[in-house]
Design a protein around this motif. Structure first.
Motif, short mmCIF file in Angstrom:
data_model
loop_
_atom_site.label_atom_id
_atom_site.label_comp_id
_atom_site.label_asym_id
_atom_site.label_seq_id
_atom_site.Cartn_x
_atom_site.Cartn_y
_atom_site.Cartn_z
N ASN A 1 0.83 -1.20 0.00
CA ASN A 1 0.00 0.00 0.00
C ASN A 1 0.87 1.26 0.00
OD1 ASN A 1 -2.88 1.01 0.34
ND2 ASN A 1 -1.89 2.04 2.06
N ARG B 1 2.26 2.00 -3.46
CA ARG B 1 1.30 2.56 -4.41
C ARG B 1 1.16 4.07 -4.25
NH1 ARG B 1 -1.89 -2.34 -3.36
NH2 ARG B 1 -1.95 -3.62 -5.24
N TYR B 2 1.29 4.54 -3.02
CA TYR B 2 1.04 5.96 -2.76
C TYR B 2 2.34 6.77 -2.58
CZ TYR B 2 -3.90 4.92 -2.26
OH TYR B 2 -5.20 4.54 -2.50
N THR B 3 3.48 6.14 -2.70
CA THR B 3 4.76 6.85 -2.55
C THR B 3 5.42 6.98 -3.92
OG1 THR B 3 5.03 5.97 -0.32
CG2 THR B 3 7.00 6.85 -1.40
N GLY C 1 5.06 9.38 1.46
CA GLY C 1 4.05 9.79 0.48
C GLY C 1 3.27 11.01 0.94
N ILE D 1 -2.43 10.83 4.58
CA ILE D 1 -3.85 10.48 4.50
C ILE D 1 -4.66 11.59 5.14
CG2 ILE D 1 -5.61 8.81 5.22
CD1 ILE D 1 -3.44 6.69 5.18
N ARG E 1 -10.89 3.05 -0.09
CA ARG E 1 -9.60 3.44 -0.64
C ARG E 1 -9.33 4.89 -0.25
NH1 ARG E 1 -12.45 0.93 -4.71
NH2 ARG E 1 -11.59 -1.04 -5.50
N ALA F 1 -5.89 10.30 -1.40
CA ALA F 1 -4.68 11.09 -1.64
C ALA F 1 -3.70 10.30 -2.47
CB ALA F 1 -4.06 11.49 -0.31
N GLY F 2 -2.75 11.02 -3.02
CA GLY F 2 -1.67 10.36 -3.75
C GLY F 2 -1.82 10.46 -5.24
N ARG G 1 -1.02 8.07 -7.31
CA ARG G 1 -1.45 6.79 -7.88
C ARG G 1 -2.72 6.35 -7.16
NH1 ARG G 1 4.16 3.30 -8.03
NH2 ARG G 1 5.48 4.86 -9.02
N GLN G 2 -3.60 5.81 -7.90
CA GLN G 2 -4.82 5.26 -7.32
C GLN G 2 -4.74 3.75 -7.34
OE1 GLN G 2 -7.29 6.90 -5.84
NE2 GLN G 2 -6.10 8.76 -6.16
N SER G 3 -5.12 3.15 -6.19
CA SER G 3 -5.02 1.70 -6.09
C SER G 3 -5.97 1.02 -7.04
CB SER G 3 -5.33 1.27 -4.64
OG SER G 3 -5.41 -0.12 -4.56
#
Length: 503
Positions: free
Chosen positions: A402, A405-407, A432, A435, A449, A452-453, A455-457
């Motif tokens: 996880n 994905r967001y870093t 990252g 949240i 989900r 933020a970030g 990239r989206q999971s």
């Protein structure tokens, strides 16, 4: 054998079956607590009646025994007094000897005063001679009773007995013969007590006790009815609340009444209903979310299959690749759902004593190949602990995945473990975007989900729910620290196990 027409049921008319959820009719439900109240009151009144009956009977027998003893004692005293007078044969009025049995009997009866319900009788040569002065409440009987005269008028020795008078009942008597040396006549003095009349007070007392006992029972019945109603009120509330609860509505609660055992029962049942309602709400939300998440890949597959050109090999190949990818995603989603379902079972964990330091380094080696990030081993707890190493590894890998994905690429991701105050901590931290405050509680739910970030999971939003389930199965929690840039997820579980022995 002749047979008549056979009537078959109309298949078009549905046969109504009883609804198991509706319960008994309202009238029957009202009778159930009344029957319980009646049984309680019935048993209580039965015990009260038995106690009052025994007490009344014992008291009555004691009173009767006391009266009988008093009559017997009075008879013996009277005989002793007659003996003191007749034995010497001296007339106390003149101081000279009696000259006849007739005068002796008359004077002896005249000198003795009869008690109420007592009578003195004198007989001479088998015939009635004289009786004592009549008390107003003493019945006028026996003097003209030939049967009693035959029984006592000719006795030659003192006798004690009972005689039944048809009108006045039992009579207790003592008969003492009287003779003089110079008189050939033979006499008898009789002291008699009307026993049934004398015992009438005891009988009246017993009847009064029965009357008071009956009034007491009636009052006790009314009081017991009211008290039993108050005691059984929580049970009626439970029954009424249970009838209002349906498979779709668990909001009804039992009114809390008092702090006794029934009040504790009510609070326990209400707590159970709270948990059931929360579980039902969670189940409904989970069902809705799962249906939505599973419907999406199905819709994508169906839409591409509908527009696919079977004659175009490229279109077929691309469509097959897309369908295969969506099926893989559905398979992962179903596997995650099964994993969450198994997390509630006792066999979800396989506990063993594990070297936490070796486990931490092993997880770090696995996650350090997940992406183009800078992975750091921030701390290692060198100690043993009782846990499931596979589930802890699964949770840490899910957190690291996880974080990847967001870093952004080149960002920092740290992993570590430490022990403090009886708790073992595993953490995954990243650099990252962090949240948002509004998402901190929501992201641990199923199919949730973060927003933020960059990239989206592409997952189903079950990863953090699985992490929380693994931590909860160990008796711990998962926490989020996202005060600044980046996020830190911490798994806290209680330490179970002995420290390593000192070398």
């Amino acid at each position: 054998m002749a047979t008549g027409p056979v009537r078959t049921p109309d298949r078009s008319t549905p046969i109504r079956q009883p609804d198991p959820l509706s319960g008994p009719p309202a009238g029957l439900r009202r009778l159930v607590p009344s029957a319980a109240r009646t049984r309680i009151i019935g048993w209580m009144l039965l015990l009260v009646m038995a106690a009052l009956g025994i007490a009344t009977f014992v008291t009555w027998r004691l009173l009767v025994s006391a009266v009988n003893h008093r009559m017997d004692e009075a008879l013996r005293i009277e005989v002793e007094e007659f003996a003191e007078l007749t034995g010497p044969g001296i007339d106390p009025a003149t101081g000279t000897p009696f000259t006849s049995v007739d005068k002796l009997i008359r004077d002896a009866i005249a000198f003795n005063i009869a008690r109420p319900n007592e009578k003195f009788l004198g007989y001479l040569d088998g015939d009635f001679l004289v009786r004592s002065r009549q008390q107003p409440e003493t019945p006028d009987a026996l003097s003209d009773d030939p049967a009693f005269t035959r029984r006592v008028a000719t006795v030659t020795e003192p006798i004690e007995g009972t005689y039944h008078d048809p009108q006045f009942g039992e009579i207790r008597y003592l008969a003492m013969p009287v003779t003089l040396a110079d008189d050939p006549h033979r006499g008898v003095i009789v002291s008699a007590f009307f026993g049934d009349i004398e015992r009438a007070e005891a009988d009246r007392a017993a009847r009064l006790m029965l009357a008071v006992g009956g009034a007491t029972i009636a009052g006790a019945a009314v009081a017991a009815w009211l008290i039993a109603g108050r005691i059984l009120r929580p049970l009626r509330d439970v029954a009424d609340t249970a009838q209002r609860i349906t498979d779709t509505d668990l909001s009804a609660r039992i009114p809390a009444r008092g702090g006794d055992e029934l009040g504790s029962l009510v609070r326990t049942v209400n707590g159970m209903l709270d948990r059931l309602e929360a579980a039902l709400s969670e189940q409904r939300r989970f069902t809705d979310d799962a249906g939505h998440e599973l419907r999406t890949p199905i819709t994508i597959v169906r839409g591409h299959l509908d527009v696919m050109d079977p004659a175009d090999p490229d279109d077929v190949a691309s469509t097959v690749a897309l369908v295969d990818d969506e099926l893989d995603r559905m398979n992962r989603m179903v596997s995650d759902l099964l994993l969450l379902a198994r997390s509630e079972q006792p066999t979800f964990l396989r506990l063993s004593t594990v070297d936490v330091g070796a486990l931490t380094r092993d997880v770090f080696e696995k996650v350090s190949r997940l992406g183009a990030h800078v992975f750091t081993l921030e701390g290692v707890a060198e100690m043993p602990a009782v846990l499931d190493p596979q589930r802890i590894t699964q949770a840490l890998i899910a957190l690291a995945d996880n974080a990847c994905r967001y870093t952004p690429d080149g960002g920092r991701i740290g992993i570590g473990s430490a022990a403090h105050d009886g708790w073992l901590r595993f953490w995954v931290t990243d650099s990252g975007p962090g949240i948002a405050e509004a998402d901190r509680d929501r992201i641990f739910g199923r199919f949730s989900r973060g927003g933020a970030g960059a990239r989206q999971s592409e997952g189903a939003g079950l990863g953090l729910a699985i992490v929380r389930a693994i931590a909860g199965a160990h008796g711990g929690t998962v926490e989020l620290d996202s005060a600044g840039p980046g996020a830190t997820f911490v798994i806290r579980i209680p330490v179970k196990g002995d420290p390593w022995p000192e070398s």
